[in-house]
Design an enzyme around this catalytic site. Structure first.
Site, PDB file in Angstrom:
ATOM      1  CE  LYS A  75      -1.286   1.584   3.969  1.00  0.00           C
ATOM      2  NZ  LYS A  75      -1.232   2.864   4.660  1.00  0.00           N
ATOM      3  CG  ASN A  76       2.467   2.683   3.524  1.00  0.00           C
ATOM      4  OD1 ASN A  76       1.317   3.101   3.365  1.00  0.00           O
ATOM      5  ND2 ASN A  76       2.937   2.335   4.711  1.00  0.00           N
ATOM      6  CG  ASP A 123       3.803   1.029   9.343  1.00  0.00           C
ATOM      7  OD1 ASP A 123       3.584   1.927  10.174  1.00  0.00           O
ATOM      8  OD2 ASP A 123       3.980   1.258   8.125  1.00  0.00           O
ATOM      9  NE  ARG A 142       1.802  10.046  10.049  1.00  0.00           N
ATOM     10  CZ  ARG A 142       1.278   9.142   9.240  1.00  0.00           C
ATOM     11  NH1 ARG A 142       0.070   8.710   9.445  1.00  0.00           N
ATOM     12  NH2 ARG A 142       1.959   8.672   8.225  1.00  0.00           N
ATOM     13  NE  ARG A 195      -7.016   5.049   6.138  1.00  0.00           N
ATOM     14  CZ  ARG A 195      -6.648   6.248   6.554  1.00  0.00           C
ATOM     15  NH1 ARG A 195      -7.151   6.737   7.655  1.00  0.00           N
ATOM     16  NH2 ARG A 195      -5.796   6.967   5.869  1.00  0.00           N
ATOM     17  CB  CYS A 213      -3.388  10.905  11.533  1.00  0.00           C
ATOM     18  SG  CYS A 213      -2.021   9.813  11.729  1.00  0.00           S
TER      19      CYS A 213
HETATM   20  C1  EPZ Z   1       5.181   6.388   6.314  1.00  0.00           C
HETATM   21  O1  EPZ Z   1       4.615   7.525   6.942  1.00  0.00           O
HETATM   22  C2  EPZ Z   1       4.087   5.365   6.227  1.00  0.00           C
HETATM   23  N1  EPZ Z   1       2.970   5.907   5.461  1.00  0.00           N
HETATM   24  C3  EPZ Z   1       3.610   4.969   7.631  1.00  0.00           C
HETATM   25  O2  EPZ Z   1       2.716   3.903   7.464  1.00  0.00           O
HETATM   26  C4  EPZ Z   1       4.807   4.481   8.437  1.00  0.00           C
HETATM   27  O3  EPZ Z   1       4.387   4.258   9.765  1.00  0.00           O
HETATM   28  C5  EPZ Z   1       5.936   5.507   8.419  1.00  0.00           C
HETATM   29  O4  EPZ Z   1       6.268   5.876   7.053  1.00  0.00           O
HETATM   30  C6  EPZ Z   1       7.202   5.036   9.097  1.00  0.00           C
HETATM   31  O5  EPZ Z   1       7.678   3.891   8.471  1.00  0.00           O
HETATM   32  C7  EPZ Z   1       3.023   5.907   4.139  1.00  0.00           C
HETATM   33  O6  EPZ Z   1       3.984   5.472   3.524  1.00  0.00           O
HETATM   34  C8  EPZ Z   1       1.844   6.439   3.423  1.00  0.00           C
HETATM   35  P1  EPZ Z   1       7.847   9.369   8.212  1.00  0.00           P
HETATM   36  P2  EPZ Z   1       5.371   8.924   6.898  1.00  0.00           P
HETATM   37  O7  EPZ Z   1       7.864  10.655   7.476  1.00  0.00           O
HETATM   38  O8  EPZ Z   1       6.087   9.026   5.611  1.00  0.00           O
HETATM   39  C9  EPZ Z   1       8.743  12.552  11.732  1.00  0.00           C
HETATM   40  C10 EPZ Z   1       0.814   2.576   7.982  1.00  0.00           C
HETATM   41  O9  EPZ Z   1       0.339   2.023   9.011  1.00  0.00           O
HETATM   42  N2  EPZ Z   1       8.660  13.571  10.658  1.00  0.00           N
HETATM   43  O10 EPZ Z   1       8.876   8.338   7.877  1.00  0.00           O
HETATM   44  O11 EPZ Z   1       4.396   9.970   7.263  1.00  0.00           O
HETATM   45  C11 EPZ Z   1       7.411  11.860  11.975  1.00  0.00           C
HETATM   46  O12 EPZ Z   1       6.611  12.594  12.855  1.00  0.00           O
HETATM   47  C12 EPZ Z   1       1.448   3.919   8.082  1.00  0.00           C
HETATM   48  O13 EPZ Z   1       0.757   2.078   6.851  1.00  0.00           O
HETATM   49  C13 EPZ Z   1       8.871  14.897  10.970  1.00  0.00           C
HETATM   50  O14 EPZ Z   1       9.090  15.279  12.131  1.00  0.00           O
HETATM   51  O15 EPZ Z   1       6.404   8.724   8.092  1.00  0.00           O
HETATM   52  C14 EPZ Z   1       7.864  10.524  12.513  1.00  0.00           C
HETATM   53  O16 EPZ Z   1       8.179  10.636  13.868  1.00  0.00           O
HETATM   54  C15 EPZ Z   1       1.060   4.782   9.152  1.00  0.00           C
HETATM   55  N3  EPZ Z   1       8.841  15.815   9.958  1.00  0.00           N
HETATM   56  C16 EPZ Z   1       9.159  10.244  11.750  1.00  0.00           C
HETATM   57  O17 EPZ Z   1       9.590  11.524  11.281  1.00  0.00           O
HETATM   58  C17 EPZ Z   1       8.610  15.461   8.669  1.00  0.00           C
HETATM   59  O18 EPZ Z   1       8.587  16.328   7.791  1.00  0.00           O
HETATM   60  C18 EPZ Z   1       9.015   9.303  10.581  1.00  0.00           C
HETATM   61  O19 EPZ Z   1       7.912   9.682   9.763  1.00  0.00           O
HETATM   62  C19 EPZ Z   1       8.382  14.119   8.368  1.00  0.00           C
HETATM   63  C20 EPZ Z   1       8.418  13.184   9.386  1.00  0.00           C
END
Ligand code: EPZ
Length: 430
Positions: free
Chosen positions: A22-23, A305, A122, A397, A117
C-alpha cells in the site's frame, strides 16, 4: 457499520498470498501523473486508501482506468487543476505525495495541509524544507500548502530525521528539477526503493535509493511505463505474527524475505521457526513463545507499522517484554483494548511493559487505527471465545480482504453489519 466477529482459539494453518505494498503504491500512483504518457500499474492492493487516491487523481483531471482489481492505467496529460481537494487529504494523508509530483511536473501545487492523525502529530516540515531547497516558494495559506517555482534546481538536502514521506516527495520533485540533487539521511524502506525504481522506469535518473544517500539527476520529461508494485512487507509481517500468536503454521507467499528480516529475527528470538524460501516465508509456532525487547526504528530496524502486531504476540509470550515505540507517539492505543481481553500491559511514555499471560478472552473491542486494528484481530483469533471488533474501516484502509485471507487459514470470523448477523454467527459456531 461493519464489524468483525471472531471465534478465537484455532491455530491458523495454511498458505496466504501477499498483495502489493500500500505505502509504495500510494506514492507510485502520485508519481504516475508526472508523465503525459500512459502508465500501467499492476499489483495494486484493492484497499480503501488506494481507491481514494485514485479518485483524487481523477479529480484533478487525470484519466484513471481501473483495468481489473489490481491494475490501473493512469494518464496525466489531461490534468487541468494543480490543487487537491481537502476531502482527499482528510481521508488519506498520503495525498500529500501529489505535492512533490505536481511541483516537479508543473512547478506548482496546492495541497491542503494534513492535520495530525490517530498515530501521532506527523509534521511535514522536512518535505517543505526539501521543496524550498529545490527553489520552490512554499506558503501555507488558508490551511493549504502552496508550492511554486519558476524553475526547480538541484540541491544538497540533509534531512533532520529519517522520513519516508519526505524522501519520496523530494525525490519526485527533484526528478524533474534542473541539475543534481543529493538527499542525505534518506529513508531506506523498500517502498522508497520501489518508488525510485518506478520513477527510473519512467526515465528518471535516481541512484542510491535503499541507502542513506540518494542522488537524483533531473530530467526534462518522463515517459510511459508498465510497473508492478513490490509485495507488502507489513501485510506479510502481520500474517507472520498471526501464525505466532495463534500457535499456527503459515506459509506467507509472494514476499521478498530480505524485507522481512527484522520481523523474522524477532519471531525467531521468541521461539518461532521461520523458514525462508525464494519468495515465501513459513512461520511455525509449536511451543509457548518467550519474552523479548523490541524497539521500532527506520528500516532496516524493526518497523513501527509492525509494533502492535508484535505487542499482541508478546502479550501471550512467557515473561516480561519491553516494546519501545520511537517513531510515532500514539501507537499504543491498542493496549487498553487488549487489556480488556486479559492482557497485562503498562504503558509509560513511549514504552510498553508487557507481562505475558497464558491466554486472552474474547471481548467487544474497537480498532483505533490501521495496524492496531489488525493486531486486535490477531488477538481475537488467539483468544478464547467471541471477539467483536468495531471500526474495521481502519483495517480496510490497508488490508485487502483481511477476513477472507484469514478464513482461508482456518479463522472462524465474518464481516457483519447487524445484530442479526452476529447472532447467526454465534449460532453457527456454537
Ligand atoms: C510512512 O509515513 C508510512 N505511510 C507509515 O505507514 C509508516 O508508519 C511511516 O512511514 C514510518 O515507516 C506511508 O507510507 C503512506 P515518516 P510517513 O515521514 O512518511 C517525523 C501505515 O500504518 N517527521 O517516515 O508519514 C514523523 O513525525 C502507516 O501504513 C517529521 O518530524 O512517516 C515521525 O516521527 C502509518 N517531519 C518520523 O519523522 C517530517 O517532515 C518518521 O515519519 C516528516 C516526518
Amino acid at each position: 457499520m461493519e464489524q468483525y466477529i471472531i471465534k478465537g482459539g484455532n491455530p491458523l494453518v495454511g498458505e496466504v498470498e501477499i498483495g502489493g505494498a500500500k505505502n509504495a503504491a500510494l506514492a507510485i500512483l502520485a508519481a504516475a501523473i508526472m508523465t503525459d504518457e500512459t502508465v500501467c500499474l499492476d499489483n495494486l492492493p484493492d484497499v480503501n486508501d488506494i481507491n481514494v487516491l485514485l479518485e483524487a487523481i481523477s479529480c484533478i483531471g487525470a484519466q484513471v482506468e481501473r483495468v481489473d482489481r489490481h491494475t490501473a492505467k493512469i494518464n496525466g496529460s489531461t490534468i487541468e487543476d494543480v490543487s487537491v481537494d481537502y476531502e482527499y487529504i482528510k481521508k488519506i494523508r498520503a495525498s500529500y505525495y501529489l505535492l512533490g509530483a505536481l511541483l516537479g511536473k508543473y512547478k506548482k501545487a496546492e495541497v491542503p495541509l494534513p492535520g495530525g492523525c490517530n498515530i501521532g502529530s506527523r509534521p511535514i516540515d522536512q518535505h517543505l524544507k526539501g521543496f524550498r531547497a529545490l527553489g520552490a516558494k512554499v506558503d501555507i495559506r488558508h490551511g493549504a500548502i502552496i508550492a511554486q517555482a519558476e524553475n526547480l534546481h538541484g540541491a544538497h538536502i540533509f534531512l533532520d530525521m529519517v522520513s519516508v514521506g519526505a524522501t519520496i516527495n523530494i525525490m519526485m520533485a527533484a526528478s524533474m528539477a534542473e541539475g543534481r540533487t543529493i538527499i542525505e539521511n534518506a529513508a531506506k524502506e523498500p517502498h522508497v526503493v520501489d518508488v525510485a525504481n518506478f520513477l527510473n522506469s519512467m526515465g528518471a535518473n535516481i541512484k542510491g535509493a535503499g541507502t542513506d544517500v540518494v542522488r537524483i539527476r533531473g530530467v526534462e520529461s518522463l515517459h510511459k511505463s508498465t510497473y508492478s508494485i513490490v509485495p507488502d512487507m507489513i501485510e506479510a509481517g502481520t500474517f507472520m505474527c498471526a501464525a505466532a500468536a495463534t500457535k499456527g503454521d503459515i506459509m506467507v507467499k509472494n514476499v521478498i524475505p530480505k524485507h522481512l528480516e527484522a520481523i523474522t529475527a524477532k519471531l525467531e528470538e521468541i521461539g518461532c521457526e521461520v523458514e525462508e524460501f525464494d519468495d515465501a516465508v513459513r512461520v511455525v509456532a509449536s511451543k509457548r513463545l518467550t519474552r523479548t525487547h523490541v524497539k521500532t526504528l527506520p528500516y532496516p530496524g524493526y518497523p513501527t507499522d509492525m509494533q502492535p502486531q508484535i505487542g499482541v504476540t508478546l502479550a501471550l509470550a512467557e515473561g516480561t517484554s519491553i516494546v519501545t515505540e520511537s517513531i510515532f507517539e500514539n501507537r499504543f492505543k491498542y493496549v487498553d483494548e487488549l487489556s480488556r481481553m486479559g492482557a497485562n500491559i503498562k504503558v509509560e511514555g513511549n514504552t510498553a511493559i508487557i507481562d505475558g499471560v497464558g491466554g486472552l478472552t474474547g471481548a467487544r473491542i474497537s480498532s483505533p487505527d490501521l495496524r492496531a486494528g489488525a493486531a486486535l484481530v490477531i488477538a481475537g483469533l488467539a483468544a478464547e471465545g467471541i471477539t467483536i471488533v468495531d471500526d474495521i474501516v481502519y483495517i480496510q484502509r490497508g488490508y485487502e480482504d483481511f477476513e477472507g485471507k484469514l478464513s482461508n487459514l482456518g479463522a472462524e470470523m465474518e464481516k457483519v453489519t447487524s445484530e442479526k448477523e452476529i447472532q447467526k454467527f454465534k449460532l453457527r459456531v456454537g
